[in-house]
Design an enzyme around this catalytic site. Structure first.
Site, PDB file in Angstrom:
ATOM      1  CD  GLN A  28       7.924   1.635 -55.829  1.00  0.00           C
ATOM      2  OE1 GLN A  28       8.560   2.538 -55.288  1.00  0.00           O
ATOM      3  NE2 GLN A  28       8.458   0.499 -56.171  1.00  0.00           N
ATOM      4  CB  ILE A  54       8.764   0.426 -47.156  1.00  0.00           C
ATOM      5  CG1 ILE A  54       9.332   0.919 -48.498  1.00  0.00           C
ATOM      6  CG2 ILE A  54       9.883  -0.059 -46.248  1.00  0.00           C
ATOM      7  CD1 ILE A  54      10.221   2.174 -48.357  1.00  0.00           C
ATOM      8  CD  GLU A  79      14.433   7.789 -54.282  1.00  0.00           C
ATOM      9  OE1 GLU A  79      15.257   7.110 -54.917  1.00  0.00           O
ATOM     10  OE2 GLU A  79      14.654   8.283 -53.170  1.00  0.00           O
TER      11      GLU A  79
END
Lengths: 167, 725
Positions: free
Chosen positions: B617, B461, B685
């Protein structure tokens, strides 16, 4: 109704609903799906194309208004086998993640580099006569192109890198 | 198929002994050329012969029933094909890893904006127009739409020791309340689905994060067997949690396609994404900290109130990281869920930490201020020996190294409030933590000569799955990565974890590793050597005093499939990524505008598989931290609960101009042998966790005022500055 467009150098006559946006004409009638629909309201920039050389949000353009116009899409910039300097720089700098906003970022950056080279100033230009390609200039001028993956610093590194290559 | 490998004991570091030298490198993404040229096929890009276009119709009441749908009201519009209503249609996306149908409400309306029907037409324009013109009548009921008015479900506390006694007797106490608004994922690709039936089997092209679970959700939704369902999600334009579960657009497309006997495409307009894709709950948080005068924490409590629709099992795990970051004599964490009639809440990138750490790490910072102590020192002083609630040892934890290393790089000790004209400049920092997971995953690797193919239903993704699975396979089999093809996002392939909870690389990566490891055994056998003596590099196999090209050794295809799942190490050890964030901000004392000047994130997140995609990320997470601290706010109307900020002009995600060039990320060398056989931890995250708090703490440093109602928008900053005088 019918509209004639030149897209990536090729003439097309499209028969379309009067409500059709240039974005949907590109994507659904001409099957040029590199241009993305992220909001359909001119808020995200994913649908950026060049219209007669200027960057626009194609979702805000009605096809019917553009008879005889010239459009350049991401497909007209380069293919996977023949990438432009900007496209190569995005790959090398990882100036994307999911890739959905990327065609719009690259189209917008393509036009932005030309705008600066032609001396068009922005809100943050120190010198209104000769704006320079600083990170602040890029950040200001690229803010119409959202990237939720938030590759922003890397996108600007890629643009700077491509600009150096082309000089 | 081989037995499932369970993670029951620490694993050797095979990836440190292999010879190809590609693991961890910042290899360009193999899918990059497709992405930058616009040829990567996202769901709505797929050409489909004879496709009809569907537009979801959304409820315009908050709670009640659809009394009537006046089909005649749009029957005369050119191009309209049908209005689909069906008891199988769904109310909202499934929660992550549900594996079963989300709520199918029939004619009931549970929130304003809920999809209630699908208008199908020959063109997109006709479908959009008809969906807006369709006349619908309702019967209505009253419903609470604000957390204050909703029914409150108070949970049992997670606790250790006696918090209340420890807090009451603490030499220094801090008791603060914080609020955060609802937030949304706002992936750039709106939810999209194209469904097509052949006989009694359906193929769904959809933007989904977790294909294995989505397949089960779709089969259950449609009342058919999983063998009749195929889902294809090879390219997904961002997820951030919003595409974890099967969405209402996918269910509606399948139902309409079945009924009409032709393919149907449903792409949500951006406003519909805001209305009926799961939001992150707003929160009200109370943080209480007790400490000795010299800065030892004695009491920690982080209570929160979140909301969701009746019956939705998800509750934003606000205090998740607060429960294991620091130790104290007494700890207590209690959650309250308010039941309201609004878009249901679910997972949005870093559920829990994204908003919980804004509050918790603000409170820790303010406590340091009260103590007259360096916030860095307070954090370093309170790192616990073992998990404060259950006593488990940490697997590997470099929190202290992140804090001290980051402070040194950022110039923390030299921080001083600077004035530059109207701008006040200051620095802030915060800890970061995100617990680490392994989810059952399978993958297959096929090797013919010196070319390998990886097959799994795992998704990419934007996370870099195509890159890292190629690197793992190339490293294990001694191949240049260009000779490894990675096939993803097809439910006919072995089922992986999917992308969520930062566990994708750990889980799908480990399955790929184990399949490739199996192939190494098969290669060693062919070569006639023990697998421990096998060296694979640049397409050649060495062992038992022989060296043979794989192209000669492996003429017919070799195949291996492997499955991994969590085991005893998840019980015996606590695995989490840790880090430290630093931010420098400038605050305009007259306009209240906050500009982030630079940020640094130092993170220890196990083995880094690809330095380039990992960095991306991490930066992305830190930018989300800026958004949570300064701009992101979903507003619901307090009368009927409808989403007011339902487009990207009203919901403010960070743009280029909000993000400085100087966004530094440093990864500390780490291997987590207890986590999985590739020694990785999740990345996606950890970058958010604490990042926004560092920005907020920098505002406090620069101005001397603290904001407790986030985001810290200029109006709030001005009010706080004026109150200070």
């Amino acid at each position: 109704m019918k509209t004639t467009l030149t897209v990536n150098g090729e003439a097309h006559e499209v028969t379309h609903d009067p409500r059709r946006s240039l974005l949907d004409t590109l994507r659904d009638d001409l099957r040029l799906t590199g241009t993305k629909k992220g909001c359909d309201h001119g808020q995200c920039g994913a649908c950026t194309v060049l219209l007669n050389g200027e960057r626009v949000n194609s979702c805000l353009c009605l096809t019917a208004m553009h008879d005889g116009d010239e459009v350049t899409t991401i497909e007209g910039i380069g293919s996977p086998e023949r990438l432009s300097a900007l496209q190569k720089a995005f790959v090398e700098k990882d100036g994307y993640q999911c890739g959905f906003c990327t065609p719009g970022q690259i189209m917008s950056a393509t036009a932005m580099l030309r705008e600066i080279s032609e001396g068009a100033p922005s809100y943050v230009s120190d010198d209104l006569e000769v704006p320079k390609l600083t990170d602040t200039e890029m950040a200001e001028r690229m803010s119409g192109n959202l990237c939720r993956c938030s590759a922003y610093p890397l996108i600007r590194e890629a643009i700077a890198m491509a600009s150096e290559v082309s000089q | 198929m081989k037995d499932t490998f369970t993670m029951d004991c620490p694993q050797p570091r095979l990836l440190d002994e292999t010879h190809q030298g590609v693991i961890g490198t910042g290899m360009d993404r193999p899918d990059g050329p497709q992405k930058v040229s616009g040829t990567a096929p996202y769901t709505a890009d797929n050409p489909t012969e004879g496709v009809a276009h569907g537009a979801l119709v959304r409820a315009t009441v908050t709670r009640g029933r659809v009394a009537g749908i006046d089909r005649a009201s749009i029957a005369n519009l050119p191009g309209v094909i049908d209005v689909i209503t069906d008891p199988r249609m769904t109310r909202n996306p499934a929660q992550g890893m549900a594996g079963e149908a989300p709520v199918q409400p029939g004619d009931a309306v549970h929130y304003h904006g809920q999809p209630i029907a699908l208008v199908v037409a020959e063109t997109f324009e006709a479908a959009r127009d008809a969906a807006q013109r369709l006349k619908v009548t309702y019967t209505t009921e009253n419903a609470a739409v604000t957390p204050e008015n909703g029914e409150h479900e108070v949970g049992e506390p997670d606790a250790a020791g006696d918090f209340q006694r420890a807090f009451d007797s603490a030499e220094v106490q801090l008791d603060r309340e914080y609020t955060t608004p609802s937030q949304v994922s706002a992936a750039m690709e709106p939810h999209a689905a194209i469904a097509e039936w052949k006989g009694n089997e359906v193929t769904l092209r959809a933007a989904q994060q977790m294909v294995r679970f989505n397949k089960a959700e779709l089969a259950d939704t449609l009342g058919i067997d999983e063998s009749q369902v195929r889902i294809l999600s090879p390219f997904v334009g961002g997820g951030f949690g919003s595409k974890l579960g099967l969405g209402p657009e996918a269910a509606a497309a399948c139902i309409a396609s079945q009924k009409l006997g032709r393919p149907v495409r449903v792409v949500m307009p951006r406003q519909t994404v805001f209305d009926c894709v799961l939001r992150r709950s707003e929160t009200k948080q109370r943080v209480r900290l007790g400490a000795t005068k010299d800065g030892r924490l004695t009491a920690i409590s982080h209570d929160d109130q979140v909301s969701n629709l009746d019956g939705e099992g998800f509750a934003e795990p606000t205090s998740q990281a607060s429960q294991f970051l620091y130790g104290a004599d007494g700890l207590s964490f209690t959650q309250t869920v308010a039941r309201i009639a609004a878009t249901p809440a679910g997972s949005v990138r870093a559920p829990g930490e994204a908003v919980g750490m804004l509050a918790f790490e603000s409170a820790v910072d303010e406590l340091a201020q009260e103590l007259g102590m360096d916030p860095l020192e307070l954090r370093l002083k309170n790192i616990p020996a073992t998990h404060p609630l259950d006593g488990r040892p940490y697997s590997v934890r470099r929190l202290a190294d992140c804090l001290t290393g980051g402070a040194e790089r950022f110039g923390w000790k030299d921080r001083a409030v600077k004035r530059e004209g109207d701008w006040l400049v200051g620095m802030g920092m915060a800890s970061a933590a995100r617990s680490n997971m392994l989810v059952k995953s399978a993958a297959r690797v096929r090797l013919t000569g010196d070319r390998a193919v990886v097959e799994t239903d795992m998704t990419d993704i934007g996370t870099g799955t195509y890159a890292i699975l190629a690197q793992i396979t190339a490293e294990m089999l001694g191949l240049p990565p260009a000779q490894v093809e990675v096939r993803l996002g097809d439910s006919d392939l072995p089922g992986a974890s999917g992308s969520g909870g930062s566990f994708g690389a750990n889980s799908a990566g480990s399955a790929t590793f184990l399949a490739a490891k199996d192939l190494r055994g098969q290669i060693a056998e062919r070569l006639g050597c023990a697998v421990d003596d096998l060296t694979l590099q640049d397409g050649r196999a060495r062992g038992a005093n022989r060296e043979v090209a794989l192209s000669e050794l492996v003429e017919a295809e070799l195949t291996a499939e492997a499955t991994i799942e969590a085991g005893e190490t998840a019980e015996t050890h606590f695995s989490s990524g840790f880090g430290a964030h630093f931010a420098e901000v400038a605050v305009n004392e007259w306009t209240g505008e906050v500009r982030v000047r630079r940020m640094l994130g130092v993170m220890a997140m196990g083995r880094i598989l690809n330095e380039k995609t990992a960095r991306s990320q991490a930066i992305g997470g830190m930018v989300w931290g800026i958004g949570g601290a300064l701009t992101e706010e979903m507003v619901n109307d307090s009368r009927d609960g409808h989403v007011v900020t339902r487009d990207l002009a009203n919901y403010h995600v960070a743009a280029h101009a909000d993000v400085p060039r100087d966004m530094q990320v440093v990864f500390l060398e780490e291997r987590d042998d207890w986590a999985n056989p590739i020694q990785t931890k999740g990345i996606g995250e950890l970058g958010i966790s604490g990042a926004g708090a560092a920005v907020l703490n920098a505002i406090a440093h620069a101005t001397g005022v603290r904001i407790y109602d986030f985001p810290a928008t200029p109006d709030k900053v001005i009010a706080a500055l004026e109150a200070k005088g």
